[in-house]
Design a protein around this motif. Structure first.
Motif, mmCIF file in Angstrom:
data_model
loop_
_atom_site.group_PDB
_atom_site.id
_atom_site.type_symbol
_atom_site.label_atom_id
_atom_site.label_comp_id
_atom_site.label_asym_id
_atom_site.label_seq_id
_atom_site.Cartn_x
_atom_site.Cartn_y
_atom_site.Cartn_z
ATOM 1 N N LYS A 41 14.849 35.002 67.710
ATOM 2 C CA LYS A 41 15.378 36.377 67.715
ATOM 3 C C LYS A 41 16.464 36.493 66.656
ATOM 4 C CE LYS A 41 16.009 40.492 69.838
ATOM 5 N NZ LYS A 41 14.958 41.489 70.102
ATOM 6 N N VAL A 42 16.255 37.363 65.670
ATOM 7 C CA VAL A 42 17.190 37.533 64.558
ATOM 8 C C VAL A 42 17.948 38.848 64.739
ATOM 9 C CG1 VAL A 42 17.442 37.793 62.072
ATOM 10 C CG2 VAL A 42 15.749 36.200 62.997
ATOM 11 N N HIS A 43 19.272 38.778 64.711
ATOM 12 C CA HIS A 43 20.138 39.958 64.744
ATOM 13 C C HIS A 43 20.879 40.021 63.410
ATOM 14 C CE1 HIS A 43 19.495 40.229 69.112
ATOM 15 N NE2 HIS A 43 19.756 38.933 69.159
ATOM 16 N N ASN A 44 20.696 41.106 62.672
ATOM 17 C CA ASN A 44 21.299 41.233 61.353
ATOM 18 C C ASN A 44 22.620 41.993 61.453
ATOM 19 O OD1 ASN A 44 21.887 41.368 58.666
ATOM 20 N ND2 ASN A 44 20.249 42.794 58.130
ATOM 21 N N HIS A 45 23.727 41.268 61.265
ATOM 22 C CA HIS A 45 25.058 41.875 61.348
ATOM 23 C C HIS A 45 25.712 42.015 59.977
ATOM 24 C CE1 HIS A 45 24.936 41.289 65.731
ATOM 25 N NE2 HIS A 45 24.587 40.034 65.518
ATOM 26 N N ILE A 46 24.965 41.842 58.892
ATOM 27 C CA ILE A 46 25.543 41.957 57.558
ATOM 28 C C ILE A 46 25.055 43.249 56.902
ATOM 29 C CG2 ILE A 46 25.744 39.461 57.317
ATOM 30 C CD1 ILE A 46 23.296 39.506 55.492
ATOM 31 N N ASN A 47 25.623 43.574 55.757
ATOM 32 C CA ASN A 47 25.284 44.832 55.084
ATOM 33 C C ASN A 47 24.083 44.709 54.151
ATOM 34 O OD1 ASN A 47 27.333 46.343 56.312
ATOM 35 N ND2 ASN A 47 28.850 45.641 54.812
ATOM 36 N N TYR A 48 23.460 43.544 54.101
ATOM 37 C CA TYR A 48 22.246 43.350 53.318
ATOM 38 C C TYR A 48 21.030 43.380 54.248
ATOM 39 C CZ TYR A 48 25.375 41.402 49.710
ATOM 40 O OH TYR A 48 26.351 41.213 48.773
ATOM 41 N N ASN A 49 19.912 43.848 53.703
ATOM 42 C CA ASN A 49 18.653 43.606 54.394
ATOM 43 C C ASN A 49 18.369 42.107 54.381
ATOM 44 O OD1 ASN A 49 18.326 46.353 54.668
ATOM 45 N ND2 ASN A 49 16.882 46.548 52.971
ATOM 46 N N VAL A 50 17.571 41.635 55.359
ATOM 47 C CA VAL A 50 17.275 40.209 55.419
ATOM 48 C C VAL A 50 15.929 39.991 56.096
ATOM 49 C CG1 VAL A 50 18.343 39.680 57.666
ATOM 50 C CG2 VAL A 50 18.329 37.936 55.864
ATOM 51 N N SER A 51 15.263 38.900 55.758
ATOM 52 C CA SER A 51 14.084 38.446 56.487
ATOM 53 C C SER A 51 14.060 36.931 56.356
ATOM 54 C CB SER A 51 12.800 39.068 55.942
ATOM 55 O OG SER A 51 12.547 38.626 54.623
ATOM 56 N N PHE A 52 13.275 36.264 57.209
ATOM 57 C CA PHE A 52 13.246 34.804 57.205
ATOM 58 C C PHE A 52 11.821 34.294 57.091
ATOM 59 C CE2 PHE A 52 17.393 35.568 59.086
ATOM 60 C CZ PHE A 52 18.175 34.617 58.434
ATOM 61 N N HIS A 53 11.680 33.259 56.267
ATOM 62 C CA HIS A 53 10.384 32.594 56.041
ATOM 63 C C HIS A 53 10.452 31.181 56.593
ATOM 64 C CE1 HIS A 53 6.795 31.084 54.217
ATOM 65 N NE2 HIS A 53 7.416 30.380 53.287
ATOM 66 N N TRP A 54 9.410 30.787 57.297
ATOM 67 C CA TRP A 54 9.306 29.451 57.898
ATOM 68 C C TRP A 54 8.419 28.641 56.948
ATOM 69 C CZ3 TRP A 54 12.948 30.261 61.293
ATOM 70 C CH2 TRP A 54 13.161 31.589 61.684
ATOM 71 N N HIS A 55 9.083 28.074 55.957
ATOM 72 C CA HIS A 55 8.435 27.555 54.755
ATOM 73 C C HIS A 55 7.500 26.405 55.092
ATOM 74 C CE1 HIS A 55 8.650 26.764 50.282
ATOM 75 N NE2 HIS A 55 8.059 25.670 50.731
ATOM 76 N N GLY A 56 6.214 26.594 54.790
ATOM 77 C CA GLY A 56 5.216 25.569 55.015
ATOM 78 C C GLY A 56 4.394 25.763 56.271
ATOM 79 N N LEU A 57 4.878 26.599 57.211
ATOM 80 C CA LEU A 57 4.083 26.893 58.401
ATOM 81 C C LEU A 57 2.945 27.833 58.025
ATOM 82 C CD1 LEU A 57 6.599 27.293 61.337
ATOM 83 C CD2 LEU A 57 4.702 25.699 61.201
#
Length: 591
Positions: free
Chosen positions: A76-92
């Motif tokens: 579960k990702v909660h974005n508390h910064i002023n940038y957009n963000v996404s996460f990659h699970w590299h190699g999965l």
């Protein structure tokens, strides 16, 4: 595989859903592991300079995720910064579940400030060292961490079990705000300012100006130096990850030999080396056997860049400390005596030693055993040739640009520089709404053949577009990636999402479609998710398009990614129910 949140198949009949999940190749029942990522700005000091950086849960590097093959991960990702963000699970590989893959505007819209998203996926048929990182702009310079996939319980390793396993992440540190660095480069058209240091697990070590003590035996090591404590005679597995933003790295430990046993979460035939080469995005498991009678209490571990760039680069060396200790003690003496001799330093190749890189790369072979087969496609349905490298864009009217001859730097594959779409490509594909989002006409051969590794063409301008290569389900693809020398020859670490590929061969100069296939290894080629196209050379790979969805392929130098060196494969559903994309989750972010 995505798991059950928001999935229609799971809501009506959980027992049927479980049966479908267990029927998928390589997937066995595991446990569900929950993680929470709170992305916040955190004050961090390196090189005597403090600045606020994005972190996950206040940690830099970020938290280590651990799972077993077959486990389900819910992050579960909660974005508390002023940038957009996404996460990659590299190699999965994210089987049928591109919704959890993470690259912004490819498989999802980014998570906006104040918003949340849950990455929900199952580790199917994979084990080894992977990693996670942000996949928006240059945020991954700070937002990254290890992702350790253990074998199934009681499976063990195909090599002697190590005494201890240690993740070591190589990174880069900028004193400046990296978002300002890349924004300025894109505005001026010039190459971006380079990093100020390399790091071991986020720490630059004592070779940089800020460190108060040199590398000395028994000297007090600065707090910003990573230390690995080992017992004499014990064998350790180092889980190495190159999380650097824009640099391939040499790595060595003074007076020690390493045994490579895994690459990109795939076992390899063990081989020994005193110096390793690891590209951004790549992982490598190596065995380190500590000496039973070491000549010193401590030895230097070091990383330094490999590059052939025509521009500036961070030509520094970062060090960490390998420290021996007796089993009855936990620390070594830390007296700061000035008469202590310097630590033995490893001898690393010169920054541009392409031959050393080539010699190291040729050692990799899959195990290719009955238990760990190398399922390289023997027949090919589709032959594709990509030219990879830098080019230029014309300077906009009434502007002064600082790229080559007053232009702006650009990068391309087959002269197409990828344009970031306004909507996520995966959702457009799932809903079959392509108009205004993407075009399925990415060139699979160079539009203007020339002598790729010698004289550059007169026109170095690139084309632009959001184009993809469509593939029918289960298409076997042979892809040759050819480096170019248009703005100087250099290597390019190409990473493929959604798949592993088999590395058949590589060479220097221009690929010869008549004679070079005779060099292919179709018996035990190494299986990877990231491979470097050699400087002024080529690499040939094969993969089977058996994972429906839209999958990004890009250079893992983030500056080249920012300049457009990427493309996407669009793989259709197969005919069977377990060969089709899963529906999108209910909390999928909106653009």
């Amino acid at each position: 595989m995505g798991a059950l949140r928001g999935r229609a198949a799971a809501s009506a009949c959980p027992f049927l859903a479980l049966a479908v999940l267990l029927a998928l190749p390589g997937l066995s029942a595991g446990i569900t592991r929950h993680y929470t990522f709170n992305v916040r700005m955190t004050k961090v000091t390196r090189l005597c300079v403090s600045k606020s950086i994005p972190t996950v849960n206040g940690q830099f590097p970020g938290p280590k995720l651990v799972a077993r093959q077959g486990d389900r991960l819910v992050v579960k990702v909660h974005n508390h910064i002023n940038y957009n963000v996404s996460f990659h699970w590299h190699g999965l590989r994210q089987l049928r579940n591109g919704w959890a893959d993470g690259p912004s505007y490819i498989t999802q819209c980014p998570i906006q400030a104040g918003q949340s998203y849950t990455y929900d996926f199952t580790v199917a048929g994979q084990r080894g060292t992977l990693w996670w990182h942000a996949h928006f702009s240059w945020l991954r310079v700070h937002l990254y961490g290890p992702l350790i996939i253990l074998p199934k319980r009681f499976d063990g390793y195909p090599f002697p079990t190590p005494y201890k396993e240690v993740p070591i992440m190589f990174g880069e540190w900028f004193k400046a705000d990296t978002e300002a660095v890349i924004n300025q480069a894109l505005q001026t058209g010039a190459g971006p300012n380079v990093s100020d240091a390399y790091t071991f697990n986020g720490l630059p070590g004592p070779t940089y100006n800020c460190s108060s003590k040199g590398l000395q035996t028994n000297a007090r090591v600065p707090e910003d130096t990573y230390k690995l404590k080992v017992q004499p005679g014990r064998t350790y597995m180092l889980r190495l990850i190159n999380a650097a933003l824009n640099n391939e790295l040499f790595f060595a430990i003074a007076n020690h030999t390493l045994t490579v046993v895994e690459a990109d979460a795939n076992y390899v035939k063990p081989f020994t080396a005193t110096t390793l080469v690891i590209s951004p995005g790549q992982t490598m498991n190596v065995l380190l056997t500590a000496s039973t009678n070491p000549a010193s209490q401590a030895f230097a571990m070091a990383v330094a860049p490999y590059t052939n760039t025509q521009g500036t680069f961070d030509n520094t060396t970062a060090t960490a400390v390998l420290e021996y200790y007796a089993p009855t003690t936990t620390t070594q003496p830390t007296s700061a005596g000035t008469q202590s001799p310097p630590l033995p330093l490893p001898a690393l190749p010169r920054y541009n030693d392409t031959n050393a890189v080539a010699r190291f790369s040729t050692n990799f072979r899959s195990l290719a055993t009955a238990r760990y087969p190398a399922r390289v496609p023997q027949a090919v349905d589709r032959h594709v040739l990509f030219t990879v490298g830098l080019g230029t864009d014309p300077c906009p009217p009434n502007r002064t640009c600082q790229g080559p001859n007053g232009t702006k730097f650009a990068a391309s594959i087959n002269n197409n520089s990828f344009v970031r779409p306004r909507a996520a490509l995966l959702e457009a594909h799932y809903r079959r709404r392509y108009a205004g989002v993407l075009m399925a006409n990415f060139p699979t051969t160079p539009p203007h053949p020339f002598n790729y590794t010698s004289t550059a063409p007169n026109n170095t301008f690139v084309a632009h577009g959001t184009r993809v290569v469509p593939l029918a389900f289960n298409t076997s693809v042979e892809l040759v990636m050819q480096g170019t020398a248009i703005q100087g020859a250099e290597s390019h670490p190409l990473h493929m999402h959604g798949f592993n590929f088999f590395v058949l061969a590589q060479g220097f100069g221009n690929y010869d479609p008549v004679n070079d296939p005779a060099k292919y290894n179709l018996v035990d080629p190494v299986e990877r998710n990231t491979v470097s196209v050699p400087t002024a050379g080529w690499v040939a790979v094969r993969f089977l398009a058996n994972n429906p969805g839209v999958w990004l392929m890009h250079c893992h130098f983030d500056v080249h990614l920012s300049w457009g060196l990427s493309m996407a494969w669009m793989v259709d559903d197969g005919p069977l129910p377990n060969q089709k994309m899963l529906p999108p989750p209910s909390d999928l972010p909106k653009c």
